[in-house]
Design an enzyme around this catalytic site. Structure first.
Site: not given
Ligand code: FES
Length: 150
Positions: A50, A119
């Protein structure tokens, strides 16, 4: 003005409570073990798919994790995940800490929404990377001089 702010805060908190567990909100808003650790024995950083990065520092005595800390430039759930993974790791033996999984972090936070589950994976992977680093340095101590600590 204050009334409007209070109402706004209440509205935002209500929205969060619908999507996140009380534990997740608590760890996101009051993160434990947040910050750079001075004189850490080992450090690791991982950037997830991400684009967010997590960093973990560990202080280890023999095979016991005395303390751990984290930093992240990620979202609230990555803060909660870093907070929780460092809580889970502190006081544990290296082998036990190595077994801390994404699911363990999710369970300890009473779950995360589907889109935020990665996450918890970033947090558990960063912890594992720091532990592997520690094991490597124990095997070949001269490598420590070449590793970044903070
Ligand atoms: Fe990437 Fe939370 S959105 S670690």
């Amino acid at each position: 003005m204050t009334d409007n702010l209070d109402e706004f805060e209440e509205l935002m908190l209500g929205e969060q409570r619908r999507n996140y567990s009380a534990k997740t909100i608590d760890h996101a808003m009051n993160p434990r073990n947040l910050g750079v650790m001075e004189n850490a024995d080992v450090y690791a950083t991982i950037t997830g798919p991400c684009g967010d990065t997590m960093e973990i520092w560990l202080k280890i005595d023999g095979s016991t994790i005395l303390s751990s800390s984290f930093m992240t430039d990620g979202c609230g759930t990555s803060i909660a995940s870093g907070s929780m993974v460092t809580e889970l790791a502190t006081g544990k033996d290296i082998r036990e800490a190595m077994a801390i999984s994404q699911q363990d972090v999710l369970d300890a936070l009473d779950g995360l929404p589907e889109e935020s589950r990665h996450c918890a994976l970033l947090a558990s992977n960063t912890l594992k990377a720091a532990l592997r680093e520690y094991i490597d340095i124990k095997k070949e101590p001269w490598k420590k001089a070449y590793r970044r600590q903070s």
